[in-house]
Write a protein that holds these residues in place. Structure first.
Motif, short mmCIF file in Angstrom:
data_model
loop_
_atom_site.label_atom_id
_atom_site.label_comp_id
_atom_site.label_asym_id
_atom_site.label_seq_id
_atom_site.Cartn_x
_atom_site.Cartn_y
_atom_site.Cartn_z
N UNK A 63 -6.42 30.27 -2.27
CA UNK A 63 -7.36 29.41 -1.55
C UNK A 63 -8.58 29.02 -2.39
N UNK A 64 -8.96 29.88 -3.33
CA UNK A 64 -10.08 29.53 -4.21
C UNK A 64 -9.67 28.43 -5.18
N UNK A 65 -8.44 28.52 -5.68
CA UNK A 65 -7.95 27.46 -6.57
C UNK A 65 -7.92 26.13 -5.82
N UNK A 66 -7.52 26.20 -4.55
CA UNK A 66 -7.48 24.97 -3.73
C UNK A 66 -8.90 24.45 -3.51
N UNK A 67 -9.83 25.38 -3.24
CA UNK A 67 -11.22 24.97 -3.00
C UNK A 67 -11.82 24.32 -4.24
N UNK A 68 -11.34 24.77 -5.41
CA UNK A 68 -11.92 24.27 -6.67
C UNK A 68 -11.09 23.15 -7.30
N UNK A 69 -9.98 22.80 -6.69
CA UNK A 69 -9.06 21.84 -7.31
C UNK A 69 -9.75 20.55 -7.75
N UNK A 156 -20.91 28.42 -5.76
CA UNK A 156 -20.56 28.27 -4.35
C UNK A 156 -19.11 27.81 -4.19
N UNK A 157 -18.23 28.77 -3.92
CA UNK A 157 -16.81 28.44 -3.78
C UNK A 157 -16.58 27.59 -2.55
N UNK A 158 -17.35 27.90 -1.52
CA UNK A 158 -17.14 27.32 -0.19
C UNK A 158 -17.33 25.81 -0.19
N UNK A 159 -18.42 25.38 -0.81
CA UNK A 159 -18.82 23.98 -0.67
C UNK A 159 -19.35 23.44 -1.98
N UNK A 160 -18.68 22.41 -2.50
CA UNK A 160 -19.13 21.80 -3.75
C UNK A 160 -20.54 21.23 -3.60
N UNK A 161 -20.86 20.72 -2.39
CA UNK A 161 -22.18 20.09 -2.18
C UNK A 161 -23.31 21.11 -2.20
N UNK A 162 -22.96 22.38 -1.92
CA UNK A 162 -24.01 23.39 -1.80
C UNK A 162 -24.23 24.18 -3.10
N UNK A 163 -23.58 23.73 -4.16
CA UNK A 163 -23.70 24.45 -5.44
C UNK A 163 -25.11 24.31 -5.99
#
Lengths: 198, 160
Positions: A63-69, A156-163
């Protein structure tokens, strides 16, 4: 005699030091020859004009790979043009994770339109040599394969916008300017690489 | 006899009902307290997430450990919030699997700031299991899926 003692002590010291697998920042990484999703083998030496490399241990299923794809695709778009391409490697044992088989890698690369190599590390030897533990796990290398950064893509793995901290971008920008990475090592929660049982 | 059986049944029903009501969300310092507090029992702390297949696969080993072994305290620490801060997902999982072990959710962000405070050797990979003898400080960290018999072996290692 004295010399012999010194040599013996040195040997003992070497034997007693714990075996450390994997590269640390500052080490020179090794090149590899791995099969790409197009069936051809790829090694870092083939990138004649590269100024560095973003080597990412990744996979299809985590799921982390998917979140970071998308963030990985964006890293390549931004930096391949500047001479620092993404090279992705999947080391997961397909026996433990069927979705990470070579056939599935081919599908994912096609579906997502990967413009960078997505290599299979069947023996898991490259992942072990590098000391990769998670997916995605990034190693930023200089042109001469010196490791300048190891760790997560950002904070921030969860949200690219919140990095707020873009570790890999900062490391690659520094590399391109001939400077040391501002952060050289980070950790992140992630999927452990699916190692073959010994 | 019947009375005490009834009481045990009541306790079991009550405790499973309580677990479905809501899972405690903890912070890093709660976790550090659990690791540091001197206890007669061996602390077995498992880091897992509902999305992590090998984690889900090994959970029955912790459940069995809890039932078989009174000298051990099992805590299952969900890391789900790092990717998806939805407690209902974890609660549904706990109810569906009818978990008897203590389950908590670690409600923290920016793992890079605290992974080393749990264990410097931990890469952050899941699953991970920490086994601690809090009286001697002896500990083992396992960063892979556990198999039958592994936990008992590790517990003996820190106990002696």
């Amino acid at each position: 005699m004295k010399k012999l003692v010194v040599v013996m002590l040195a040997l003992i010291a070497v034997a007693a030091s714990p075996v450390r697998e994997g590269f640390e920042v500052g080490d020179t990484a090794t090149d590899f020859k791995l099969k790409n999703v197009d069936g051809k083998t790829v090694s870092l030496a083939e990138f004649k004009d590269a100024k560095g490399y973003i080597v990412i241990f990744d996979c299809n299923t985590c799921p982390y790979s998917k979140a970071y794809n998308q963030r990985i695709i964006d890293l390549n778009t931004k930096y391949a043009a500047k001479g620092v391409p993404v090279v992705a490697i999947n080391a997961n044992d397909p026996g433990l994770s069927a979705g990470d088989s070579f056939e599935e890698m081919v599908k994912v690369a096609k579906q997502k339109g990967y413009k960078f190599p997505y290599l299979v590390d069947e023996t898991q030897e490259v992942a072990k040599a590098y000391g990769a533990t998670n997916t995605p796990h990034v190693f930023v290398l200089s042109k001469d394969l010196k490791v300048t950064y190891i760790g997560a893509i950002d904070d921030n793995s969860r949200k690219a916008e919140a990095v707020s901290k873009r570790y890999v971008e900062d490391a690659v920008d520094a590399l391109l300017q001939g400077k040391a990475a501002p952060t050289t090592k980070t950790k992140a929660i992630g999927c452990g690489i699916k190692w073959k049982s010994a | 006899m019947i009375k005490s059986l009834g009481f045990i049944l009541f306790v079991i029903l009550f405790s499973s009902a309580a677990s479905a009501q809501g899972i405690r969300q903890i912070k890093l310092n709660d976790l550090q307290q659990l690791i540091a507090a001197k206890s007669e029992r061996i602390q077995v702390i498992n880091f897992w997430a509902t999305w992590c297949a090998p984690c889900v696969k090994e959970i029955p080993l912790f459940e069995k450990l809890k039932l078989d072994n009174t000298g051990v305290e099992v805590t299952l620490v969900s890391m789900d919030f790092d990717l998806d801060p939805n407690p209902a997902k974890v609660e549904r999982f706990v109810t569906r699997k009818n978990l008897k072990s203590t389950v908590v959710i670690l409600a923290e962000t920016d793992p890079n700031a605290w992974i080393d405070k749990i264990d410097k050797e931990w890469s952050g990979a899941l699953p991970a299991t920490l086994i601690i003898n809090t009286q001697t400080g002896k500990r083992r960290l396992v960063q892979r899926e556990l198999h039958e018999g592994d936990l008992e072996k590790l517990i003996n290692e820190v106990r002696n």
